[in-house]
Design a protein around this motif. Structure first.
Motif, PDB file in Angstrom:
ATOM      1  N   LEU A  86       0.922  -1.234  -0.050  1.00  0.00           N
ATOM      2  CA  LEU A  86      -0.121   0.013  -0.133  1.00  0.00           C
ATOM      3  C   LEU A  86       0.982   1.142   0.075  1.00  0.00           C
ATOM      4  O   LEU A  86       0.507   2.458  -0.646  1.00  0.00           O
ATOM      5  CB  LEU A  86      -0.936  -0.118   1.210  1.00  0.00           C
ATOM      6  CG  LEU A  86      -1.928   1.027   1.399  1.00  0.00           C
ATOM      7  CD1 LEU A  86      -2.732   1.079  -0.076  1.00  0.00           C
ATOM      8  CD2 LEU A  86      -2.860   1.008   2.643  1.00  0.00           C
ATOM      9  N   SER A  89       2.580   1.828  -3.265  1.00  0.00           N
ATOM     10  CA  SER A  89       1.751   2.093  -4.181  1.00  0.00           C
ATOM     11  C   SER A  89       1.578   3.670  -4.408  1.00  0.00           C
ATOM     12  O   SER A  89       1.325   4.401  -5.339  1.00  0.00           O
ATOM     13  CB  SER A  89       0.189   1.607  -4.244  1.00  0.00           C
ATOM     14  OG  SER A  89      -0.359   1.935  -3.042  1.00  0.00           O
ATOM     15  N   ARG A 235      -5.937  -0.133  -4.285  1.00  0.00           N
ATOM     16  CA  ARG A 235      -5.261  -0.678  -2.885  1.00  0.00           C
ATOM     17  C   ARG A 235      -5.837   0.062  -1.677  1.00  0.00           C
ATOM     18  O   ARG A 235      -6.071  -0.637  -0.761  1.00  0.00           O
ATOM     19  CB  ARG A 235      -3.882  -0.470  -3.213  1.00  0.00           C
ATOM     20  CG  ARG A 235      -3.187  -1.643  -3.964  1.00  0.00           C
ATOM     21  CD  ARG A 235      -1.746  -1.667  -3.927  1.00  0.00           C
ATOM     22  NE  ARG A 235      -1.265  -2.681  -4.920  1.00  0.00           N
ATOM     23  CZ  ARG A 235      -0.002  -3.026  -5.368  1.00  0.00           C
ATOM     24  NH1 ARG A 235       1.079  -2.254  -5.012  1.00  0.00           N
ATOM     25  NH2 ARG A 235       0.395  -3.944  -6.360  1.00  0.00           N
TER      26      ARG A 235
END
Length: 243
Positions: A86, A89, A235
Protein backbone atom coordinates in the motif's frame (compact mmCIF):
# COMPACT_ATOMS: atom_id res chain seq x y z
CA UNK A 1 28.07 26.21 -13.14
CA UNK A 2 27.02 24.15 -10.14
CA UNK A 3 24.57 23.99 -7.25
CA UNK A 4 23.93 21.96 -4.10
CA UNK A 5 20.38 21.06 -3.09
CA UNK A 6 18.37 18.59 -1.08
CA UNK A 7 16.32 16.39 -3.41
CA UNK A 8 13.80 13.56 -3.57
CA UNK A 9 14.74 10.73 -5.93
CA UNK A 10 11.96 10.15 -8.49
CA UNK A 11 13.64 7.68 -10.83
CA UNK A 12 17.01 6.34 -11.93
CA UNK A 13 17.51 4.58 -15.26
CA UNK A 14 20.62 2.91 -16.60
CA UNK A 15 22.75 4.89 -19.02
CA UNK A 16 25.65 3.14 -20.68
CA UNK A 17 27.51 0.38 -18.87
CA UNK A 18 27.91 1.81 -15.39
CA UNK A 19 26.11 5.15 -15.14
CA UNK A 20 22.50 6.16 -14.47
CA UNK A 21 20.40 9.20 -15.27
CA UNK A 22 18.70 10.23 -12.05
CA UNK A 23 15.52 12.28 -12.07
CA UNK A 24 14.96 14.28 -8.90
CA UNK A 25 12.64 16.82 -7.36
CA UNK A 26 15.03 19.34 -5.83
CA UNK A 27 13.95 21.94 -3.31
CA UNK A 28 15.70 24.88 -4.97
CA UNK A 29 15.66 23.86 -8.64
CA UNK A 30 12.46 21.87 -9.14
CA UNK A 31 12.44 18.73 -11.26
CA UNK A 32 15.98 18.14 -12.45
CA UNK A 33 17.92 15.35 -14.20
CA UNK A 34 21.61 14.56 -14.24
CA UNK A 35 24.04 11.74 -14.87
CA UNK A 36 25.37 9.76 -11.91
CA UNK A 37 28.64 8.00 -12.64
CA UNK A 38 28.63 4.48 -11.21
CA UNK A 39 24.87 4.79 -10.62
CA UNK A 40 24.18 1.12 -11.36
CA UNK A 41 26.90 -0.16 -9.02
CA UNK A 42 26.33 -1.89 -5.70
CA UNK A 43 27.14 1.16 -3.62
CA UNK A 44 25.01 3.68 -5.49
CA UNK A 45 22.03 1.57 -6.54
CA UNK A 46 20.37 1.53 -3.06
CA UNK A 47 20.85 5.30 -2.76
CA UNK A 48 19.15 6.04 -6.09
CA UNK A 49 15.86 4.36 -5.13
CA UNK A 50 12.68 6.46 -5.61
CA UNK A 51 11.55 8.05 -2.35
CA UNK A 52 15.00 8.50 -0.84
CA UNK A 53 16.01 11.97 0.34
CA UNK A 54 19.48 12.89 -0.93
CA UNK A 55 21.80 15.85 -1.21
CA UNK A 56 22.94 16.44 -4.76
CA UNK A 57 25.73 18.54 -6.15
CA UNK A 58 25.19 19.33 -9.81
CA UNK A 59 27.98 20.33 -12.13
CA UNK A 60 27.69 21.32 -15.76
CA UNK A 61 29.22 23.78 -18.19
CA UNK A 62 25.86 25.38 -19.03
CA UNK A 63 22.51 25.34 -17.23
CA UNK A 64 20.78 23.66 -20.18
CA UNK A 65 23.29 20.75 -20.19
CA UNK A 66 22.45 17.43 -18.53
CA UNK A 67 25.49 17.67 -16.27
CA UNK A 68 26.58 15.36 -13.46
CA UNK A 69 25.32 14.67 -9.96
CA UNK A 70 27.37 13.81 -6.93
CA UNK A 71 24.93 12.19 -4.50
CA UNK A 72 24.93 11.78 -0.72
CA UNK A 73 22.16 9.92 1.12
CA UNK A 74 20.22 11.98 3.67
CA UNK A 75 17.29 9.70 4.56
CA UNK A 76 16.81 6.15 3.23
CA UNK A 77 13.00 6.24 3.15
CA UNK A 78 12.69 3.86 0.19
CA UNK A 79 13.58 0.80 2.26
CA UNK A 80 10.61 1.36 4.59
CA UNK A 81 8.14 1.04 1.70
CA UNK A 82 9.41 -2.08 -0.03
CA UNK A 83 7.60 -4.54 2.26
CA UNK A 84 4.30 -2.62 2.26
CA UNK A 85 2.37 -2.82 -1.02
CA UNK A 86 0.00 0.00 0.00
CA UNK A 87 2.74 2.47 0.95
CA UNK A 88 4.72 1.49 -2.14
CA UNK A 89 1.70 2.19 -4.34
CA UNK A 90 1.43 5.69 -2.84
CA UNK A 91 5.13 6.33 -3.46
CA UNK A 92 4.80 5.15 -7.07
CA UNK A 93 1.76 7.36 -7.64
CA UNK A 94 3.43 10.42 -6.13
CA UNK A 95 6.64 9.93 -8.10
CA UNK A 96 4.76 9.31 -11.35
CA UNK A 97 2.71 12.49 -10.99
CA UNK A 98 5.80 14.57 -10.27
CA UNK A 99 7.71 13.09 -13.21
CA UNK A 100 4.84 13.64 -15.64
CA UNK A 101 3.50 16.99 -14.47
CA UNK A 102 6.27 19.15 -13.05
CA UNK A 103 7.98 21.50 -15.49
CA UNK A 104 11.74 21.16 -15.52
CA UNK A 105 13.84 23.44 -13.32
CA UNK A 106 10.94 25.41 -11.83
CA UNK A 107 11.44 25.88 -8.08
CA UNK A 108 8.43 24.85 -5.98
CA UNK A 109 9.81 24.80 -2.42
CA UNK A 110 6.38 24.69 -0.78
CA UNK A 111 5.37 21.63 -2.77
CA UNK A 112 8.75 20.06 -2.05
CA UNK A 113 8.29 20.48 1.70
CA UNK A 114 4.79 18.95 1.62
CA UNK A 115 6.03 16.07 -0.56
CA UNK A 116 8.72 15.31 1.98
CA UNK A 117 6.15 15.31 4.83
CA UNK A 118 3.97 12.82 2.93
CA UNK A 119 6.94 10.52 2.24
CA UNK A 120 7.97 10.57 5.90
CA UNK A 121 4.50 9.41 6.95
CA UNK A 122 3.80 6.72 4.36
CA UNK A 123 4.37 4.08 7.03
CA UNK A 124 1.16 5.17 8.85
CA UNK A 125 -2.01 4.27 6.91
CA UNK A 126 -4.15 6.13 9.47
CA UNK A 127 -2.52 9.40 8.40
CA UNK A 128 -1.10 9.32 4.89
CA UNK A 129 -4.25 8.92 2.72
CA UNK A 130 -5.59 12.30 3.86
CA UNK A 131 -2.12 13.84 3.56
CA UNK A 132 -1.83 12.44 0.06
CA UNK A 133 -5.13 14.06 -1.03
CA UNK A 134 -3.96 17.39 0.40
CA UNK A 135 -0.68 16.88 -1.46
CA UNK A 136 -2.56 16.57 -4.76
CA UNK A 137 -4.34 19.87 -4.03
CA UNK A 138 -0.88 21.41 -3.47
CA UNK A 139 0.33 19.91 -6.75
CA UNK A 140 -2.60 21.53 -8.55
CA UNK A 141 -1.79 24.85 -6.89
CA UNK A 142 1.88 24.61 -7.80
CA UNK A 143 0.94 23.98 -11.43
CA UNK A 144 -1.35 27.01 -11.50
CA UNK A 145 -4.68 25.19 -11.15
CA UNK A 146 -5.37 25.59 -7.45
CA UNK A 147 -8.84 24.90 -6.08
CA UNK A 148 -10.67 27.73 -4.30
CA UNK A 149 -12.30 26.16 -1.26
CA UNK A 150 -12.52 29.37 0.78
CA UNK A 151 -16.02 30.62 -0.14
CA UNK A 152 -19.10 29.71 -2.17
CA UNK A 153 -18.88 30.43 -5.89
CA UNK A 154 -22.60 31.34 -5.99
CA UNK A 155 -23.21 33.25 -2.74
CA UNK A 156 -19.69 34.17 -1.48
CA UNK A 157 -20.54 32.71 1.93
CA UNK A 158 -17.80 30.91 3.83
CA UNK A 159 -20.24 28.72 5.78
CA UNK A 160 -21.51 25.20 5.10
CA UNK A 161 -19.37 24.57 2.03
CA UNK A 162 -20.22 21.05 0.89
CA UNK A 163 -19.41 20.69 -2.82
CA UNK A 164 -17.03 21.80 -5.58
CA UNK A 165 -17.85 22.87 -9.11
CA UNK A 166 -16.18 20.62 -11.72
CA UNK A 167 -15.85 23.61 -14.05
CA UNK A 168 -14.46 26.36 -11.84
CA UNK A 169 -12.82 24.38 -9.04
CA UNK A 170 -14.59 26.63 -6.53
CA UNK A 171 -16.51 25.55 -3.46
CA UNK A 172 -20.33 25.61 -3.35
CA UNK A 173 -22.46 25.90 -0.20
CA UNK A 174 -25.18 23.35 0.57
CA UNK A 175 -28.06 25.65 -0.34
CA UNK A 176 -26.64 26.60 -3.73
CA UNK A 177 -25.55 23.01 -4.42
CA UNK A 178 -28.95 21.42 -3.77
CA UNK A 179 -30.34 21.64 -7.35
CA UNK A 180 -27.08 20.36 -8.88
CA UNK A 181 -25.94 17.55 -6.60
CA UNK A 182 -25.55 15.09 -9.47
CA UNK A 183 -23.17 17.48 -11.27
CA UNK A 184 -20.94 18.57 -8.38
CA UNK A 185 -18.10 16.93 -6.46
CA UNK A 186 -18.55 16.43 -2.74
CA UNK A 187 -16.09 18.52 -0.71
CA UNK A 188 -14.52 16.32 2.00
CA UNK A 189 -14.60 18.17 5.34
CA UNK A 190 -10.92 17.41 6.02
CA UNK A 191 -9.99 19.66 3.09
CA UNK A 192 -11.67 22.47 5.05
CA UNK A 193 -9.77 21.77 8.25
CA UNK A 194 -11.76 18.98 9.93
CA UNK A 195 -9.33 16.65 11.75
CA UNK A 196 -10.92 13.31 10.80
CA UNK A 197 -11.14 11.80 7.31
CA UNK A 198 -13.42 8.81 6.72
CA UNK A 199 -12.91 6.28 3.89
CA UNK A 200 -15.73 8.07 2.06
CA UNK A 201 -13.90 11.38 2.48
CA UNK A 202 -10.68 9.90 1.08
CA UNK A 203 -12.51 8.51 -1.95
CA UNK A 204 -14.31 11.82 -2.54
CA UNK A 205 -11.04 13.73 -2.21
CA UNK A 206 -9.28 11.50 -4.73
CA UNK A 207 -12.16 11.85 -7.20
CA UNK A 208 -12.01 15.63 -6.79
CA UNK A 209 -8.27 16.06 -7.26
CA UNK A 210 -8.10 13.35 -9.93
CA UNK A 211 -10.70 15.18 -12.02
CA UNK A 212 -8.73 18.42 -12.04
CA UNK A 213 -5.34 16.77 -12.52
CA UNK A 214 -6.73 15.00 -15.56
CA UNK A 215 -8.84 17.79 -17.10
CA UNK A 216 -6.57 20.75 -16.30
CA UNK A 217 -3.07 19.25 -16.49
CA UNK A 218 -3.06 16.01 -18.46
CA UNK A 219 -5.69 17.04 -21.00
CA UNK A 220 -3.33 19.67 -22.40
CA UNK A 221 -0.76 16.92 -22.99
CA UNK A 222 -3.25 14.42 -24.40
CA UNK A 223 -2.61 12.07 -21.47
CA UNK A 224 -4.62 10.39 -18.75
CA UNK A 225 -3.52 10.00 -15.14
CA UNK A 226 -0.59 7.61 -14.56
CA UNK A 227 -1.40 3.94 -14.09
CA UNK A 228 0.39 4.07 -10.73
CA UNK A 229 -2.29 6.37 -9.34
CA UNK A 230 -5.07 3.98 -10.36
CA UNK A 231 -3.24 1.13 -8.63
CA UNK A 232 -2.94 3.17 -5.44
CA UNK A 233 -6.67 3.97 -5.43
CA UNK A 234 -7.53 0.30 -5.96
CA UNK A 235 -5.33 -0.74 -3.03
CA UNK A 236 -6.85 1.90 -0.78
CA UNK A 237 -10.28 0.50 -1.60
CA UNK A 238 -9.13 -3.09 -1.10
CA UNK A 239 -7.75 -2.19 2.36
CA UNK A 240 -10.95 -0.37 3.36
CA UNK A 241 -9.27 3.05 3.48
CA UNK A 242 -11.41 4.41 0.63
CA UNK A 243 -14.79 3.39 -0.72
Amino acid sequence: MDFVSEAIVLQARKHGETSAIMETFTREHGRHNALVRGGVGRRMRPILQPGNIVEVEWRGRLEEHLGYYTVELVDALAGTFMEDRLSLSALNSLASLLREMLPEKQPLPGLYDVTKIVLERLDDPDIWPALYVRWETMLLEGLGYGLDLSRCAATETTDNLTHVSPRSGRAVCAEAAEPYLDKLFRLPPFLRGQPIATPQDIADGLRLTGHFLETRVQWERNRTLPEARRVMVERLVADGLAV
